[in-house]
Design an enzyme around this catalytic site. Structure first.
Site, PDB file in Angstrom:
ATOM      1  N   ASP A  12       0.814  -1.220   0.000  1.00  0.00           N
ATOM      2  CA  ASP A  12       0.000   0.000   0.000  1.00  0.00           C
ATOM      3  C   ASP A  12       0.845   1.267   0.000  1.00  0.00           C
ATOM      4  O   ASP A  12       0.411   2.320   0.471  1.00  0.00           O
ATOM      5  CB  ASP A  12      -0.957   0.035   1.209  1.00  0.00           C
ATOM      6  CG  ASP A  12      -1.797  -1.221   1.323  1.00  0.00           C
ATOM      7  OD1 ASP A  12      -2.439  -1.581   0.323  1.00  0.00           O
ATOM      8  OD2 ASP A  12      -1.803  -1.850   2.391  1.00  0.00           O
ATOM      9  N   HIS A  40      -4.705  -1.183  -5.970  1.00  0.00           N
ATOM     10  CA  HIS A  40      -4.391   0.240  -5.919  1.00  0.00           C
ATOM     11  C   HIS A  40      -5.288   0.979  -6.896  1.00  0.00           C
ATOM     12  O   HIS A  40      -5.868   0.389  -7.808  1.00  0.00           O
ATOM     13  CB  HIS A  40      -2.914   0.501  -6.229  1.00  0.00           C
ATOM     14  CG  HIS A  40      -2.453  -0.060  -7.530  1.00  0.00           C
ATOM     15  ND1 HIS A  40      -1.779  -1.259  -7.617  1.00  0.00           N
ATOM     16  CD2 HIS A  40      -2.574   0.397  -8.790  1.00  0.00           C
ATOM     17  CE1 HIS A  40      -1.508  -1.509  -8.885  1.00  0.00           C
ATOM     18  NE2 HIS A  40      -1.976  -0.523  -9.612  1.00  0.00           N
TER      19      HIS A  40
END
EC number: 6.3.4.4
Length: 433
Positions: A12, A40
């Protein structure tokens, strides 16, 4: 030319945004590991594109995209993600997307047993904690790959006489071994082969020999960008085992997941969030279980794209980053989400670990030790200024530049990009020597 984008922490970090920024310069974007267990978001002209399995290079209409042999593919999810992206206006995506014939297949029963295994492990553990799997079947698929009982893409699309019957027989054997292991769980075996018989025809146009694909591209001097999945601290060998994913997410996975030699790799870009986050269980030395952690979580909007789970938040851990750098050999760094720190008066960064008063030389492999370490912090001054409108690195507040310089000096790798906001253009570039 092969350049690589890798996550340096627990995932992340914002790898997709850097790939999106760079992709216009490349002919090919390839993924080498993982499946649809990561995610994402990329924003292009105000349109949000959520990527899980497919390469981010699809946002560039002139770029080819490859899922390498190290990727594991749930075929229904492959098409669902592709159709979702196409519905948002992604152009000629199907003609630019390729799948390795050697990639392993994720089936629905892998996903079922993934969740059953998680429940089993949490029941056995002393503290009731689990691995924190996404439940996408990634671990069980890599498990069948390692035990040499898995099915690959070429098994599904093979047109030779008797090939389909062999596929169904192997599929049934694989399912039966799962039932022997976990008991009789609910699963419609009769319907699944028929579903995959339809999917095989849809998948065939995408399938290539990825070794030939990559080496032809390298010989033709194509510019290739490899998009890493997850991050080094989730690597099956070098991460916080067993709280990791089931593949090699570092530089080693690039070589084995695409079938390319080390000498072909030029630049290795490490993506680093300006603080640290983690999803799921496992040790997290700089985690802030206080108002600072909550503030980072709120300002940073720290929720997983794939799972929706809240991310645990803490200060930047330079012990982790230095360890990650040793293994991946970053040539430059992309520091992301620096703007999340705008309102902090002081910003601590973790610079060393000790246990019972004894300083550790490096990141420990033993989680019993890692879970007990005391973190030494260097407290750096904040800048108390909105940096989201800044367009040049030189215009950053002095304290922000000092923060970045401290990172550079600590790990010995230059910072080349700095993320200052969620927008596509909110990425500052710094010339490096």
């Amino acid at each position: 030319m092969v350049n690589v984008v890798l996550g340096s922490q627990w995932g992340d970090e914002g790898k997709g945004k850097l790939v999106d920024l760079l992709v216009g310069k490349y002919d090919i974007v390839a993924r080498c590991a993982g499946g649809n267990n990561a995610g994402h978001t990329i924003v292009v002209n105000g349109v949000k594109y959520d990527f899980h399995m497919l390469p981010s290079g699809l946002v560039n209409p002139n770029c080819q995209n490859l899922l390498g042999n190290g990727v594991v593919i749930h075929v229904p999810s492959f098409f669902k993600e592709l159709e979702t992206l196409e519905a948002k206006g992604l152009k000629n995506a199907r003609s630019r997307l390729f799948v390795s014939s050697r990639a392993h297949l994720v089936f629905d029963f892998h996903q079922v047993t993934d969740k059953l295994r998680e429940l089993e492990l949490s029941g056995r553990s002393k503290d009731g904690k689990n691995i924190g799997t996404t439940g996408k079947g990634i671990g069980p698929t890599y498990s069948t790959k390692a035990s040499r009982s898995g099915l690959r893409v070429h098994h599904l699309v093979n047109d030779q006489p008797g090939a389909w019957e062999e596929f169904v027989a192997r599929y049934k054997r694989l399912l039966e071994t799962r039932r022997q292991r976990y008991g009789d769980f609910e699963y419609d075996f009769e319907a699944k082969p028929a579903e995959y018989k339809k999917l095989r025809e849809q998948l065939k146009p995408f399938v290539v020999d990825s070794v030939v694909f990559m080496h032809n591209a390298i010989e033709a001097k194509k510019k290739i960008l490899v998009e890493g999945a997850n991050a080094l601290m989730l690597d099956i060998d070098f991460g916080t085992y067993p709280y990791v994913t089931s593949s090699n997410t570092g530089i080693g996975g690039v070589l084995t997941g695409l079938g390319i030699p080390p000498r072909t790799i030029d630049e290795i870009y490490g993506v680093v969030k300006a603080y640290t986050t983690r999803v799921g269980e496992g040790p997290f030395p700089t985690e802030q279980l206080n108002e600072n952690g909550e503030k980072l979580q709120t300002i940073g909007a720290e929720f997983g794209v794939t799972t929706g789970r809240k991310r645990r938040c803490g200060w930047l851990d330079l012990v982790v980053l230095k360890y990650s750098t040793l293994i991946n050999g970053y040539t430059s760094l992309n520091i992301t989400k620096l703007d999340v720190l705008d309102t902090f008066k002081e910003i601590p960064v973790g610079i060393s670990y000790s246990i019972q008063g004894k300083k550790l030389d490096l990141f420990p492999e033993d989680l019993n030790i890692l879970g007990k370490v005391e973190v030494e912090y260097k407290v750096l001054p904040g800048w108390d200024q909105d940096i989201t409108k800044i367009t040049k690195y030189e215009d950053l507040p002095e304290n922000a530049k000092k923060y970045l310089k401290y990172i550079e000096n600590f790990v010995g790798v230059p910072v080349e990009w700095v993320g200052t906001g969620p927008a596509r253009e909110s990425m500052l570039h710094k010339e490096i020597k």
